[in-house]
Enzyme design. Structure first.
Site, mmCIF file in Angstrom:
data_model
loop_
_atom_site.group_PDB
_atom_site.id
_atom_site.type_symbol
_atom_site.label_atom_id
_atom_site.label_comp_id
_atom_site.label_asym_id
_atom_site.label_seq_id
_atom_site.Cartn_x
_atom_site.Cartn_y
_atom_site.Cartn_z
ATOM 1 N N ARG A 9 35.534 29.659 40.418
ATOM 2 C CA ARG A 9 34.897 28.335 40.505
ATOM 3 C C ARG A 9 34.186 28.152 41.847
ATOM 4 O O ARG A 9 33.361 27.252 41.998
ATOM 5 C CB ARG A 9 35.957 27.227 40.355
ATOM 6 C CG ARG A 9 36.642 27.190 39.017
ATOM 7 C CD ARG A 9 35.674 26.903 37.884
ATOM 8 N NE ARG A 9 34.930 25.670 38.112
ATOM 9 C CZ ARG A 9 35.394 24.444 37.838
ATOM 10 N NH1 ARG A 9 36.580 24.294 37.286
ATOM 11 N NH2 ARG A 9 34.667 23.364 38.079
ATOM 12 N N HIS A 10 34.519 28.994 42.806
ATOM 13 C CA HIS A 10 33.918 28.871 44.143
ATOM 14 C C HIS A 10 32.569 29.574 44.133
ATOM 15 O O HIS A 10 32.490 30.796 44.032
ATOM 16 C CB HIS A 10 34.882 29.440 45.196
ATOM 17 C CG HIS A 10 36.131 28.627 45.290
ATOM 18 N ND1 HIS A 10 36.320 27.664 46.267
ATOM 19 C CD2 HIS A 10 37.222 28.556 44.487
ATOM 20 C CE1 HIS A 10 37.486 27.071 46.070
ATOM 21 N NE2 HIS A 10 38.054 27.591 44.989
ATOM 22 N N ARG A 11 31.498 28.767 44.202
ATOM 23 C CA ARG A 11 30.154 29.259 43.917
ATOM 24 C C ARG A 11 29.326 29.532 45.157
ATOM 25 O O ARG A 11 28.608 30.523 45.231
ATOM 26 C CB ARG A 11 29.380 28.192 43.096
ATOM 27 C CG ARG A 11 30.032 27.794 41.819
ATOM 28 C CD ARG A 11 29.561 26.427 41.352
ATOM 29 N NE ARG A 11 30.150 25.368 42.173
ATOM 30 C CZ ARG A 11 29.915 24.080 42.057
ATOM 31 N NH1 ARG A 11 29.074 23.665 41.146
ATOM 32 N NH2 ARG A 11 30.500 23.196 42.848
ATOM 33 N N GLY A 60 35.938 43.880 30.107
ATOM 34 C CA GLY A 60 36.739 44.179 28.919
ATOM 35 C C GLY A 60 35.871 44.471 27.705
ATOM 36 O O GLY A 60 36.381 44.817 26.636
ATOM 37 N N ARG A 61 34.541 44.351 27.861
ATOM 38 C CA ARG A 61 33.635 44.768 26.781
ATOM 39 C C ARG A 61 33.406 46.270 26.836
ATOM 40 O O ARG A 61 33.203 46.911 25.816
ATOM 41 C CB ARG A 61 32.267 44.091 26.920
ATOM 42 C CG ARG A 61 32.271 42.611 26.701
ATOM 43 C CD ARG A 61 30.850 42.092 26.702
ATOM 44 N NE ARG A 61 30.119 42.526 25.515
ATOM 45 C CZ ARG A 61 28.798 42.562 25.419
ATOM 46 N NH1 ARG A 61 28.035 42.202 26.431
ATOM 47 N NH2 ARG A 61 28.226 42.960 24.302
ATOM 48 N N ARG A 91 39.965 42.091 22.572
ATOM 49 C CA ARG A 91 40.523 41.500 23.807
ATOM 50 C C ARG A 91 40.859 40.018 23.660
ATOM 51 O O ARG A 91 41.529 39.448 24.524
ATOM 52 C CB ARG A 91 39.560 41.700 24.964
ATOM 53 C CG ARG A 91 38.268 40.903 24.823
ATOM 54 C CD ARG A 91 37.413 41.027 26.047
ATOM 55 N NE ARG A 91 36.102 40.434 25.854
ATOM 56 C CZ ARG A 91 35.213 40.286 26.823
ATOM 57 N NH1 ARG A 91 35.484 40.706 28.033
ATOM 58 N NH2 ARG A 91 34.039 39.738 26.581
ATOM 59 N N ASN A 147 30.815 34.794 52.901
ATOM 60 C CA ASN A 147 30.556 34.725 54.343
ATOM 61 C C ASN A 147 31.652 33.885 55.021
ATOM 62 O O ASN A 147 32.461 33.252 54.322
ATOM 63 C CB ASN A 147 29.121 34.218 54.607
ATOM 64 C CG ASN A 147 28.906 32.781 54.169
ATOM 65 O OD1 ASN A 147 29.650 31.891 54.579
ATOM 66 N ND2 ASN A 147 27.896 32.545 53.339
ATOM 67 N N ARG A 151 42.276 26.439 48.894
ATOM 68 C CA ARG A 151 43.218 27.271 48.127
ATOM 69 C C ARG A 151 44.389 27.784 48.951
ATOM 70 O O ARG A 151 45.400 28.145 48.376
ATOM 71 C CB ARG A 151 42.470 28.446 47.502
ATOM 72 C CG ARG A 151 41.340 28.033 46.558
ATOM 73 C CD ARG A 151 41.815 27.245 45.348
ATOM 74 N NE ARG A 151 40.730 27.026 44.401
ATOM 75 C CZ ARG A 151 40.874 26.479 43.214
ATOM 76 N NH1 ARG A 151 42.066 26.055 42.793
ATOM 77 N NH2 ARG A 151 39.835 26.301 42.418
HETATM 78 C C1 LIG Z 1 43.944 21.689 43.944
HETATM 79 C C2 LIG Z 1 42.757 21.894 43.051
HETATM 80 C C3 LIG Z 1 42.782 21.412 41.768
HETATM 81 C C4 LIG Z 1 41.701 21.600 40.917
HETATM 82 N N1 LIG Z 1 41.735 21.112 39.645
HETATM 83 C C5 LIG Z 1 40.675 21.293 38.825
HETATM 84 C C6 LIG Z 1 40.667 20.792 37.491
HETATM 85 O O1 LIG Z 1 41.633 20.189 37.040
HETATM 86 N N2 LIG Z 1 39.593 21.023 36.700
HETATM 87 C C7 LIG Z 1 38.471 21.671 37.182
HETATM 88 O O2 LIG Z 1 37.501 21.836 36.446
HETATM 89 N N3 LIG Z 1 38.434 22.158 38.437
HETATM 90 C C8 LIG Z 1 39.491 21.987 39.255
HETATM 91 N N4 LIG Z 1 39.460 22.496 40.529
HETATM 92 C C9 LIG Z 1 38.278 23.260 40.961
HETATM 93 C C10 LIG Z 1 37.333 22.381 41.798
HETATM 94 O O3 LIG Z 1 36.805 21.330 41.010
HETATM 95 C C11 LIG Z 1 36.170 23.226 42.366
HETATM 96 O O4 LIG Z 1 35.444 23.769 41.289
HETATM 97 C C12 LIG Z 1 36.628 24.359 43.221
HETATM 98 O O5 LIG Z 1 37.653 23.973 44.103
HETATM 99 C C13 LIG Z 1 35.435 24.875 44.040
HETATM 100 O O6 LIG Z 1 35.156 23.910 45.035
HETATM 101 P P1 LIG Z 1 33.693 23.645 45.535
HETATM 102 O O7 LIG Z 1 32.801 23.197 44.410
HETATM 103 O O8 LIG Z 1 33.769 22.733 46.728
HETATM 104 O O9 LIG Z 1 33.264 25.095 46.064
HETATM 105 P P2 LIG Z 1 31.873 25.846 45.932
HETATM 106 O O10 LIG Z 1 31.490 26.015 44.530
HETATM 107 O O11 LIG Z 1 32.004 27.094 46.739
HETATM 108 O O12 LIG Z 1 30.855 24.877 46.614
HETATM 109 C C14 LIG Z 1 30.917 24.631 48.029
HETATM 110 C C15 LIG Z 1 30.191 23.339 48.347
HETATM 111 O O13 LIG Z 1 28.798 23.493 48.035
HETATM 112 C C16 LIG Z 1 28.312 22.265 47.509
HETATM 113 N N5 LIG Z 1 27.880 22.477 46.124
HETATM 114 C C17 LIG Z 1 28.090 23.586 45.376
HETATM 115 N N6 LIG Z 1 27.520 23.443 44.171
HETATM 116 C C18 LIG Z 1 26.977 22.226 44.146
HETATM 117 C C19 LIG Z 1 26.273 21.472 43.170
HETATM 118 N N7 LIG Z 1 26.033 21.951 41.942
HETATM 119 N N8 LIG Z 1 25.841 20.249 43.475
HETATM 120 C C20 LIG Z 1 26.061 19.731 44.713
HETATM 121 N N9 LIG Z 1 26.750 20.364 45.691
HETATM 122 C C21 LIG Z 1 27.186 21.601 45.403
HETATM 123 C C22 LIG Z 1 29.445 21.248 47.587
HETATM 124 O O14 LIG Z 1 29.376 20.590 48.839
HETATM 125 C C23 LIG Z 1 30.660 22.136 47.547
HETATM 126 O O15 LIG Z 1 31.842 21.555 48.105
HETATM 127 C C24 LIG Z 1 40.540 22.309 41.387
HETATM 128 C C25 LIG Z 1 40.531 22.793 42.702
HETATM 129 C C26 LIG Z 1 41.613 22.605 43.527
HETATM 130 C C27 LIG Z 1 41.554 23.172 44.926
#
Ligand SMILES: Cc1cc2nc3c(=O)[nH]c(=O)nc-3n(C[C@H](O)[C@H](O)[C@H](O)COP(=O)(O)OP(=O)(O)OC[C@H]3O[C@@H](n4cnc5c(N)ncnc54)[C@H](O)[C@@H]3O)c2cc1C
Length: 234
Positions: free
Chosen positions: A89-91, A101-102, A168, A184, A195
């Site tokens: 999820r960290h983008r 797995g394909r 799978r 980075n 995390r």
């Molecule tokens: C304790 C915990 C519980 C969670 N529970 C859930 C859950 O129940 N369901 C769920 O779906 N997810 C959940 N998550 C995942 C969470 O929603 C984030 O997807 C994940 O933590 C990545 O964080 P991030 O978007 O800040 O990071 P990154 O994707 O690395 O992004 C870093 C930063 O870049 C900026 N950014 C990135 N993309 C965009 C964009 N499209 N628009 C605007 N700004 C952007 C934002 O400032 C963001 O903080 C959880 C996370 C944690 C830590």
């Protein structure tokens, strides 16, 4: 010649029962942060000074984040699929390439938690407490048996000629996979702040803790400033 990618370097941290996080390559220094900031004045430092350390603390405190983007960590990670779902999820500032797995048969390795816990409290304010030993043992057995049965079904389908990408679908979230992860220093700190936190699930926290140990080792001034800044990434 190709080889199977696996662990075992001095830069490997073992995580959970069969996983690991290994630093596969890095180009990350405190000096790069300093010089990315000092280019504003067309000057550079050749080695870290106390003034440079103060500059890093200033950049962290004031959230001048871009000088922390001129570094690179490449990790090889082996983790259960449910951890990977959280990780990927960290983008921003992160790149991933994962075992498919394909294209190849997956291996029968599953995470069976030692730390079996119960959830206490309300959504948003959960805490977790270990279960009784008998419940723990039974839960571990359930997880192991379900995973083994699922893998046996996977293999039966493969033997009957079903494509890997279809077979799978029976495999569990406990299954281990492997992937390269690059990021980075700034994106790594953001990942660690979320995390390697008491709010994160225990298992991904173990991986984040391992990753943070490499930030601390390679960029000690940056890491100390991150910790002093209440673990908020700049
Ligand atoms: C304790 C915990 C519980 C969670 N529970 C859930 C859950 O129940 N369901 C769920 O779906 N997810 C959940 N998550 C995942 C969470 O929603 C984030 O997807 C994940 O933590 C990545 O964080 P991030 O978007 O800040 O990071 P990154 O994707 O690395 O992004 C870093 C930063 O870049 C900026 N950014 C990135 N993309 C965009 C964009 N499209 N628009 C605007 N700004 C952007 C934002 O400032 C963001 O903080 C959880 C996370 C944690 C830590």
């Amino acid at each position: 010649m190709t080889v199977t990618i696996d662990q075992a370097t001095e830069n490997t941290v073992e995580v959970l029962d069969h996983g690991f996080l290994a630093l596969d390559g890095a180009f990350a220094t405190d000096l790069a942060v300093v010089n990315a900031a000092r280019v504003s004045f067309n000057v550079a430092s050749e080695e870290m000074s106390e003034r440079d350390e103060g500059l890093i603390r200033f950049l962290m405190r004031e959230r001048h984040g871009t000088p922390f983007e001129h570094g690179y960590f490449r990790f090889l990670v082996k983790a259960p699929i449910f951890v990977v779902r959280e990780h990927h999820r960290h983008r921003s500032g992160h790149s991933y390439n994962e075992w498919s797995g394909r294209y190849s048969k997956l291996e029968a390795e599953f995470y069976v938690p030692d730390y079996v816990r119960t959830q206490v409290g309300k959504p948003g304010a959960y805490s977790f407490e270990p279960v009784e030993p008998a419940v723990r043992d039974a839960a571990r057995e359930e997880i192991r048996t379900a995973a083994e049965e699922a893998f046996a079904a996977y293999e039966r389908m493969l033997e009957q000629g079903v494509a890997k990408e279809v077979a799978r679908t029976v495999l569990p979230l406990a299954m281990y996979t492997k992937y390269f992860w690059s990021c980075n220093p700034r994106s790594l700190m953001h990942f660690c702040s979320l995390r390697n936190s008491e709010h994160a699930q225990f298992e991904i926290r173990e991986y984040a803790r391992a990753a943070e140990s490499f930030l601390e080792r390679l960029m000690p001034v940056t890491h100390a400033a991150f910790v002093a800044n209440e673990r908020t990434a700049p």
